[in-house]
Design a protein around this motif. Structure first.
Motif, short mmCIF file in Angstrom:
data_model
loop_
_atom_site.label_atom_id
_atom_site.label_comp_id
_atom_site.label_asym_id
_atom_site.label_seq_id
_atom_site.Cartn_x
_atom_site.Cartn_y
_atom_site.Cartn_z
N ARG A 1 -0.75 0.84 -14.24
CA ARG A 1 -0.06 1.21 -15.48
C ARG A 1 1.25 1.93 -15.18
NH1 ARG A 1 -1.15 6.58 -17.63
NH2 ARG A 1 -2.61 7.76 -16.33
N PRO A 2 2.24 1.79 -16.04
CA PRO A 2 3.53 2.43 -15.80
C PRO A 2 3.48 3.92 -16.13
CG PRO A 2 3.58 1.27 -17.88
CD PRO A 2 2.25 0.94 -17.24
N TYR A 3 4.44 4.65 -15.58
CA TYR A 3 4.57 6.07 -15.90
C TYR A 3 5.47 6.22 -17.13
CZ TYR A 3 6.09 10.93 -15.69
OH TYR A 3 6.38 12.24 -16.01
N GLY B 1 0.78 -1.23 0.00
CA GLY B 1 0.00 0.00 0.00
C GLY B 1 0.81 1.28 0.00
N VAL B 2 2.07 1.22 -0.43
CA VAL B 2 2.93 2.41 -0.44
C VAL B 2 3.27 2.81 -1.88
CG1 VAL B 2 5.11 3.44 0.31
CG2 VAL B 2 3.91 1.81 1.80
N PHE B 3 2.95 4.05 -2.23
CA PHE B 3 3.32 4.64 -3.51
C PHE B 3 4.24 5.83 -3.22
CE2 PHE B 3 -0.63 2.48 -4.27
CZ PHE B 3 -0.57 2.01 -5.58
N ALA B 4 5.16 6.12 -4.11
CA ALA B 4 6.05 7.27 -3.94
C ALA B 4 6.34 7.89 -5.30
CB ALA B 4 7.35 6.86 -3.25
N LEU B 5 6.48 9.19 -5.32
CA LEU B 5 6.66 9.91 -6.58
C LEU B 5 7.30 11.26 -6.34
CD1 LEU B 5 3.22 11.48 -7.59
CD2 LEU B 5 3.63 10.43 -5.38
N GLY B 6 7.53 12.00 -7.42
CA GLY B 6 8.10 13.33 -7.32
C GLY B 6 9.56 13.32 -6.93
N GLN C 1 3.92 16.65 -11.61
CA GLN C 1 2.51 16.85 -11.92
C GLN C 1 1.94 15.66 -12.69
OE1 GLN C 1 1.93 20.67 -13.77
NE2 GLN C 1 0.09 21.02 -12.57
N ARG C 2 2.67 15.18 -13.66
CA ARG C 2 2.21 14.04 -14.46
C ARG C 2 2.20 12.75 -13.64
NH1 ARG C 2 5.25 14.68 -20.27
NH2 ARG C 2 4.27 16.61 -20.95
N GLN C 3 3.22 12.58 -12.80
CA GLN C 3 3.27 11.39 -11.96
C GLN C 3 2.09 11.36 -10.98
OE1 GLN C 3 7.15 11.54 -10.17
NE2 GLN C 3 8.21 11.13 -12.10
N GLY C 4 1.68 12.54 -10.51
CA GLY C 4 0.54 12.60 -9.59
C GLY C 4 -0.72 12.01 -10.20
N LYS C 5 -0.94 12.26 -11.48
CA LYS C 5 -2.12 11.71 -12.15
C LYS C 5 -2.03 10.20 -12.28
CE LYS C 5 -2.87 15.87 -14.97
NZ LYS C 5 -2.94 16.43 -16.35
N VAL C 6 -0.84 9.70 -12.66
CA VAL C 6 -0.68 8.27 -12.85
C VAL C 6 -0.80 7.53 -11.51
CG1 VAL C 6 0.88 6.45 -13.64
CG2 VAL C 6 0.71 8.59 -14.92
#
Length: 465
Positions: free
Chosen positions: A359-361, A310-315, A339-344
């Motif tokens: 889906r992949p970024y 349950g862990v996602f990380a981005l930016g 910004q784009r990663q936030g949507k994915v």
């Protein structure tokens, strides 16, 4: 310090999974906005942890520091765009993935435990510093809105004090400004502030614009290498034409209150050292005990953290694989990617809740823009190299499109027009005028817990429950 433990039993009874988003920057806010659109109210509880009730449009901070834009222009209200998200005013200081609890220090300094079912880590980055004598005591950063406002006051104060000075050495030190970092932040900061200090000298009877000296230092051999050789060289020529000294392959060896010593042996009288030499992932990353890549969480191309449920990380805090480049490359810490990663990530969170494939970024680079103030700019939209007014038009058009609300767009465009027509009054607001502010005063990098402290808190809370 007051401590308190919260539990969200109401969320458990309602059967709604708790989605916790850490960070109110480009990545976190974009994720929250998309989750609100994709999920119905009964499907999940969404909480956003952020110390501020605005999303900072970081690329325009140099224009706040120079007074071209007001601070409100780049502080986009979260309340305008988020309707259902609960905003928890504070900063995450630790995560216990095993207990699925995030430890949050609220803006009142109260520490609370925030349980989650899914956590999205987008805590951003902090200013990267090195073990240079005097650096953290005497350097100013350009990472937060408060730093930009403070820096403007500080720079104008140097002009005021130089005009009143009777000692030539003091005047020389107050009229020299050194910026470390030849990336976007450093280059735009130096370019924008050099314009106002030079123009401001007309209002000071005892100052000559030729006595104002701006320096950009960078250990790299090129200025803004991301732009390519031609545009990077053009940016350097533009800066030098305006009187800004650009020194490459050199940095600061020692910083003092009234001077800086460079690694090439030069000693420059200086009362203003601006440090923009890169960023490092938020210290929150270190509290998880997860694998990292150059300090950023090593995530999959779907922005999940391997081995952590349950862990996602981005930016800026995540080393997201750059599938467009391949060869192990990771996405750079830019607003465009965040910004784009936030949507994915939002789509992948929804997919994980509904048992659908993630889906992949994958991205297509839109290009780069650098506003050097006035008519000067260099831009590379979709690979097309532009300079001068065309580049400036592209840069400002891009920024207007990227601002999230119409109010922010109108306010920013109005500020640009007003500044072009009426100029600046070069006034100080008195912000933190009595005590010089340091890098630590704005970024709170010493507020994080150790993994042991986090586990002690979460285990004692579980025992109490």
């Amino acid at each position: 310090m007051t401590t308190h433990t919260t539990t969200t039993e109401a969320g458990r009874v309602a059967g709604r999974p708790r989605i916790l988003i850490v960070g109110g920057g480009f990545a976190g806010v974009e994720c929250a906005r998309r989750l609100e659109r994709r999920l119905k109210p009964h499907e999940a509880l969404i909480t956003l942890v952020t110390p501020f009730d605005y999303q900072l449009y970081l690329p325009l901070l140099p224009q706040v520091a120079s007074g071209v834009l007001t601070p409100q222009s780049v502080a986009v209200s979260l309340r305008r765009g988020l309707r259902r998200t609960r905003v928890l005013p504070g900063g995450a200081i630790g995560v216990d993935p095993a207990a699925k609890v995030c430890v949050v220090r609220k803006i009142t300094d109260e520490v609370v435990n925030e349980p989650y079912d899914v956590i999205v880590l987008a805590p951003g980055s902090i200013t990267r510093t090195f073990d240079i004598p005097g650096l953290t005591e005497h350097a100013r950063g350009m990472k937060t809105l408060a730093e930009a406002a403070y820096l403007r006051d500080h720079v104008i104060a140097q002009l005021d004090l130089a005009d009143a000075a009777t000692d030539a050495a003091e005047r020389e030190a107050r009229l020299r400004f050194v910026v470390v970092g030849g990336g976007y932040a450093g280059t735009e900061t130096a370019a924008c502030l050099q314009r106002i200090t030079t123009a401001a000298c007309e209002r000071y009877p005892r100052l000559d614009a030729r006595d104002v000296h701006w320096h950009i230092l960078d250990v790299a051999p090129k200025l803004m290498p991301e732009l390519g050789d031609r545009l990077g060289a053009e940016a350097a020529r533009t800066l030098r034409r305006r009187g800004i000294e650009v020194s490459l392959g050199v940095s600061v060896a020692k910083a003092e209150a009234d001077r800086v010593t460079l690694t090439d042996g030069r000693e420059l009288p200086c009362r203003t050292l601006i440090w923009t030499a890169g960023v490092a992932a938020s210290p929150l990353v270190g509290t998880l005990g997860a694998e990292t890549v150059k300090g950023r969480l090593a995530v999959t191309d779907r922005m999940t953290l391997p081995g952590f449920d349950g862990v996602f990380a981005l930016g800026d805090a995540a080393a997201v694989p750059d599938r467009a480049k391949g060869d192990g490359a990771v996405c750079p810490p830019t607003a465009q990617h965040a910004q784009r990663q936030g949507k994915v990530v939002a789509d992948n969170v929804v997919a994980s809740l509904r048992g659908e494939p993630l889906r992949p970024y994958v991205h297509k680079d839109l290009g780069l823009v650098v506003d050097l103030g006035g008519k000067d700019a260099v831009s590379k939209p979709l690979g097309v190299q532009l300079t001068g007014l065309p580049a400036q038009a592209v840069a400002r058009g891009y920024h207007l499109l990227a601002l999230r609300t119409n109010v922010a767009k109108v306010r920013t465009a109005t500020n640009w027009l007003l500044n072009a027509a009426a100029g600046d009054d070069y006034v100080r607001t008195g912000f933190q005028s009595r005590r010089p502010a340091t890098l630590r005063d704005f970024e709170y990098t010493d507020a994080y817990l150790t993994p042991e402290e986090i586990r002690s808190r979460t285990s004692s809370s579980a025992d109490a429950g």
